[in-house]
Write a protein that holds these residues in place. Structure first.
Motif, PDB file in Angstrom:
ATOM      1  N   ARG A  98     -55.887  -8.338 -26.327  1.00 54.78           N
ATOM      2  CA  ARG A  98     -54.903  -8.736 -25.319  1.00 54.78           C
ATOM      3  C   ARG A  98     -55.646  -9.336 -24.127  1.00 54.78           C
ATOM      4  O   ARG A  98     -56.745  -8.891 -23.773  1.00 54.78           O
ATOM      5  CB  ARG A  98     -54.094  -7.532 -24.852  1.00 54.78           C
ATOM      6  CG  ARG A  98     -53.193  -6.921 -25.887  1.00 54.78           C
ATOM      7  CD  ARG A  98     -52.313  -5.802 -25.296  1.00 54.78           C
ATOM      8  NE  ARG A  98     -52.813  -5.199 -24.085  1.00 54.78           N
ATOM      9  CZ  ARG A  98     -53.549  -4.067 -24.041  1.00 54.78           C
ATOM     10  NH1 ARG A  98     -53.868  -3.426 -25.148  1.00 54.78           N
ATOM     11  NH2 ARG A  98     -53.944  -3.578 -22.894  1.00 54.78           N
ATOM     12  N   GLU A  99     -55.039 -10.316 -23.499  1.00 53.11           N
ATOM     13  CA  GLU A  99     -55.674 -10.973 -22.358  1.00 53.11           C
ATOM     14  C   GLU A  99     -55.939  -9.993 -21.217  1.00 53.11           C
ATOM     15  O   GLU A  99     -56.949 -10.111 -20.519  1.00 53.11           O
ATOM     16  CB  GLU A  99     -54.797 -12.128 -21.870  1.00 53.11           C
ATOM     17  CG  GLU A  99     -55.460 -12.955 -20.791  1.00 53.11           C
ATOM     18  CD  GLU A  99     -54.653 -14.176 -20.395  1.00 53.11           C
ATOM     19  OE1 GLU A  99     -54.878 -14.658 -19.272  1.00 53.11           O
ATOM     20  OE2 GLU A  99     -53.821 -14.649 -21.185  1.00 53.11           O
ATOM     21  N   ASP A 100     -55.067  -9.017 -21.026  1.00 55.46           N
ATOM     22  CA  ASP A 100     -55.272  -8.070 -19.929  1.00 55.46           C
ATOM     23  C   ASP A 100     -56.398  -7.077 -20.196  1.00 55.46           C
ATOM     24  O   ASP A 100     -56.749  -6.275 -19.334  1.00 55.46           O
ATOM     25  CB  ASP A 100     -53.981  -7.342 -19.570  1.00 55.46           C
ATOM     26  CG  ASP A 100     -53.451  -6.439 -20.675  1.00 55.46           C
ATOM     27  OD1 ASP A 100     -54.012  -6.428 -21.797  1.00 55.46           O
ATOM     28  OD2 ASP A 100     -52.458  -5.733 -20.426  1.00 55.46           O
ATOM     29  N   ASP A 142     -60.553 -15.792 -19.248  1.00 58.35           N
ATOM     30  CA  ASP A 142     -60.059 -14.531 -19.807  1.00 58.35           C
ATOM     31  C   ASP A 142     -59.251 -14.749 -21.083  1.00 58.35           C
ATOM     32  O   ASP A 142     -59.466 -14.087 -22.094  1.00 58.35           O
ATOM     33  CB  ASP A 142     -59.156 -13.797 -18.804  1.00 58.35           C
ATOM     34  CG  ASP A 142     -59.829 -13.423 -17.505  1.00 58.35           C
ATOM     35  OD1 ASP A 142     -61.050 -13.643 -17.359  1.00 58.35           O
ATOM     36  OD2 ASP A 142     -59.125 -12.914 -16.619  1.00 58.35           O
TER      37      ASP A 142
END
Length: 140
Positions: free
Chosen positions: A62-64, A52
């Motif tokens: 963004r990673e999320d 991810d």
């Protein structure tokens, strides 16, 4: 966004370029895109596994907002579950026919948004007016 589908949109070869193009276009339309990939996407795009975090860095997100599903698990039900829970559209040329019984919303017009390239230009089936009504992964 079905990243594993979109990465093949330009010339059928896996590339980050169509992913960047779609992300940029969706942001310009007011969406806050999220991208999900099959576990092998990194191998196809970069010759190695990308998690991810690594995929998010390559996409400048963004990673999320980026998910690479676990090896051996299909991304399709993860994508469709997230879209259902968030009330989001899914950008993909996959019609998800194998999942239509569990996710009947894939038959609802506007749930699955197709796209691609014509004469080198990105096109998406979504219109700016529709962007205001989208929630979740496609949320403004």
């Amino acid at each position: 966004m079905d990243g594993s589908n979109i990465m093949h949109w330009r010339d059928g070869e896996p590339s980050f370029d169509p992913l960047h193009d779609v992300i940029h276009r969706l942001k310009a339309l007011g969406f806050a895109p999220g991208v999900m990939f099959d576990a092998n996407a990194g191998y196809l795009l970069a010759g190695r596994y990308l998690d991810d975090s690594s995929m998010a860095k390559r996409l400048k997100m963004r990673e999320d907002a980026v998910v690479v599903v676990a090896k051996g698990s299909p991304a399709d039900p993860v994508i469709l579950t997230a879209a259902r829970e968030l009330g989001a559209i899914v950008i993909s040329n996959d019609r998800y026919r194998d999942w239509a019984e569990a996710f009947p919303e894939v038959k609802t017009p506007g749930t699955l948004v197709r796209g691609g390239y014509r004469s080198g230009q990105l096109w998406l089936e979504c219109e700016p007016e529709k962007a205001e009504d989208v929630q979740g992964l496609g949320k403004r």
